[in-house]
Design a protein around this motif. Structure first.
Motif, short mmCIF file in Angstrom:
data_model
loop_
_atom_site.label_atom_id
_atom_site.label_comp_id
_atom_site.label_asym_id
_atom_site.label_seq_id
_atom_site.Cartn_x
_atom_site.Cartn_y
_atom_site.Cartn_z
N LYS A 90 0.84 -1.20 0.00
CA LYS A 90 0.00 0.00 0.00
C LYS A 90 0.88 1.26 0.00
N GLN A 91 1.92 1.25 0.81
CA GLN A 91 2.84 2.40 0.91
C GLN A 91 3.51 2.67 -0.44
N MET A 92 4.00 1.63 -1.08
CA MET A 92 4.72 1.81 -2.35
C MET A 92 3.77 2.22 -3.47
N LEU A 93 2.56 1.71 -3.45
CA LEU A 93 1.57 2.10 -4.46
C LEU A 93 1.23 3.58 -4.31
N GLN A 94 1.06 4.04 -3.07
CA GLN A 94 0.78 5.46 -2.84
C GLN A 94 1.96 6.31 -3.26
N GLN A 95 3.16 5.87 -2.94
CA GLN A 95 4.37 6.61 -3.30
C GLN A 95 4.48 6.74 -4.82
N ARG A 96 4.20 5.64 -5.52
CA ARG A 96 4.30 5.67 -6.98
C ARG A 96 3.22 6.56 -7.59
N ARG A 97 2.02 6.47 -7.06
CA ARG A 97 0.93 7.29 -7.60
C ARG A 97 1.17 8.78 -7.39
N LEU A 109 11.58 -4.50 -13.10
CA LEU A 109 11.77 -3.11 -13.50
C LEU A 109 11.21 -2.25 -12.37
N SER A 110 12.05 -1.39 -11.81
CA SER A 110 11.64 -0.63 -10.62
C SER A 110 11.97 0.85 -10.75
N LEU A 111 10.96 1.68 -10.47
CA LEU A 111 11.17 3.12 -10.45
C LEU A 111 11.95 3.56 -9.22
N GLU A 112 12.01 2.68 -8.20
CA GLU A 112 12.63 3.01 -6.92
C GLU A 112 13.78 2.05 -6.60
N PRO A 113 14.71 2.47 -5.72
CA PRO A 113 15.77 1.56 -5.26
C PRO A 113 15.18 0.48 -4.33
N LEU A 129 6.74 -4.59 -10.55
CA LEU A 129 6.82 -4.74 -9.10
C LEU A 129 6.55 -3.40 -8.44
N LEU A 130 6.16 -3.47 -7.19
CA LEU A 130 5.98 -2.26 -6.38
C LEU A 130 7.22 -2.01 -5.53
N ALA A 131 7.86 -3.08 -5.10
CA ALA A 131 9.07 -2.98 -4.28
C ALA A 131 9.86 -4.28 -4.44
N PHE A 132 11.16 -4.19 -4.13
CA PHE A 132 12.00 -5.39 -4.09
C PHE A 132 13.07 -5.17 -3.04
N ASP A 133 13.66 -6.28 -2.59
CA ASP A 133 14.75 -6.16 -1.62
C ASP A 133 16.03 -6.76 -2.19
N THR A 134 17.10 -6.66 -1.44
CA THR A 134 18.41 -7.10 -1.92
C THR A 134 18.59 -8.62 -1.85
N HIS A 135 17.53 -9.34 -1.58
CA HIS A 135 17.54 -10.81 -1.65
C HIS A 135 16.80 -11.29 -2.89
N GLY A 136 16.29 -10.34 -3.68
CA GLY A 136 15.57 -10.70 -4.90
C GLY A 136 14.09 -10.94 -4.71
N HIS A 137 13.58 -10.68 -3.52
CA HIS A 137 12.14 -10.82 -3.30
C HIS A 137 11.45 -9.58 -3.87
N ARG A 138 10.24 -9.78 -4.40
CA ARG A 138 9.50 -8.65 -4.94
C ARG A 138 8.11 -8.60 -4.33
N VAL A 139 7.56 -7.41 -4.30
CA VAL A 139 6.17 -7.21 -3.92
C VAL A 139 5.46 -6.71 -5.16
#
Length: 189
Positions: free
Chosen positions: A4-11, A155-159, A122-132
């Motif tokens: 939810k946080q990342m979707l709001q941030q992207r929007r 493909l990610s707009l964010e780090p 994706l909305l988010a990912f971490d440095t272990h390769g997991h994605r949301v």
């Protein structure tokens, strides 16, 4: 919560910012991932209302500079919670589904095992390769159908975020993620 946080941030991003970051992502992708004639690249088509990466920049460049690379896009089966995969011909007729995803009508079906590279939303990912993603598991089910050597690139707009706390045991991890400022790569890749 993170979804939810990342979707709001992207929007909250402006259309110009999404376009600028998308152009950087396209440039980094072509710089870092050499393509070969005969490969099949699976590309998601962006949900514009969600400010997703504009993958049309990648598709247009594939068509212009890599005519021997086949572009495949997903079509969503909402009843089965699965994706089917179809060749995106230049003359394809696209119709938006209920979620705002453009999908080709009456396009040639492509089997998951034929795909060499998958570009994932994706909305988010971490440095272990997991994605949301959006939480329906469409891409995880699709990736299990692919060959073991398929290259899975987010493909990610964010780090990356530091850690996704609750990955599902059936989640398929990414090999790499292309961001405007560069590429994160799995230590396995």
């Amino acid at each position: 919560m993170l979804r939810k946080q990342m979707l709001q941030q992207r929007r909250a991003l402006s259309a110009a910012e999404v376009q600028q970051r998308s152009q950087c992502i396209a440039d980094v992708f072509f710089e870092q991932f050499p393509l070969q004639a005969g490969q099949t690249v699976h590309v998601f088509l962006p949900i514009l209302k969600n400010n997703e990466v504009n993958t049309w920049l990648i598709i247009q460049r594939l068509r212009q500079e890599f005519a021997a690379v086949r572009v495949v896009v997903p079509v969503t089966d909402v009843l089965q919670n699965t994706l089917t995969h179809h060749h995106l011909a230049e003359e394809a007729v696209l119709v938006e589904n209920a979620w705002g995803i453009p999908e080709p009508q009456h396009a040639q079906h492509v089997r998951a095992q034929e795909v060499d590279i998958v570009l994932l939303p994706l909305l988010a990912f971490d440095t272990h390769g997991h994605r949301v993603g959006y939480g329906k598991g469409f891409y995880d089910r699709f990736l299990v159908e692919c060959r073991p050597d398929v290259l899975k690139i987010g493909l990610s707009l964010e780090p990356p975020v530091s850690r996704i706390a609750d990955p599902h045991p059936f989640d398929v991890t990414l090999d790499a993620v292309v961001m405007p400022e560069g590429v994160w790569r799995s230590s396995k890749a």
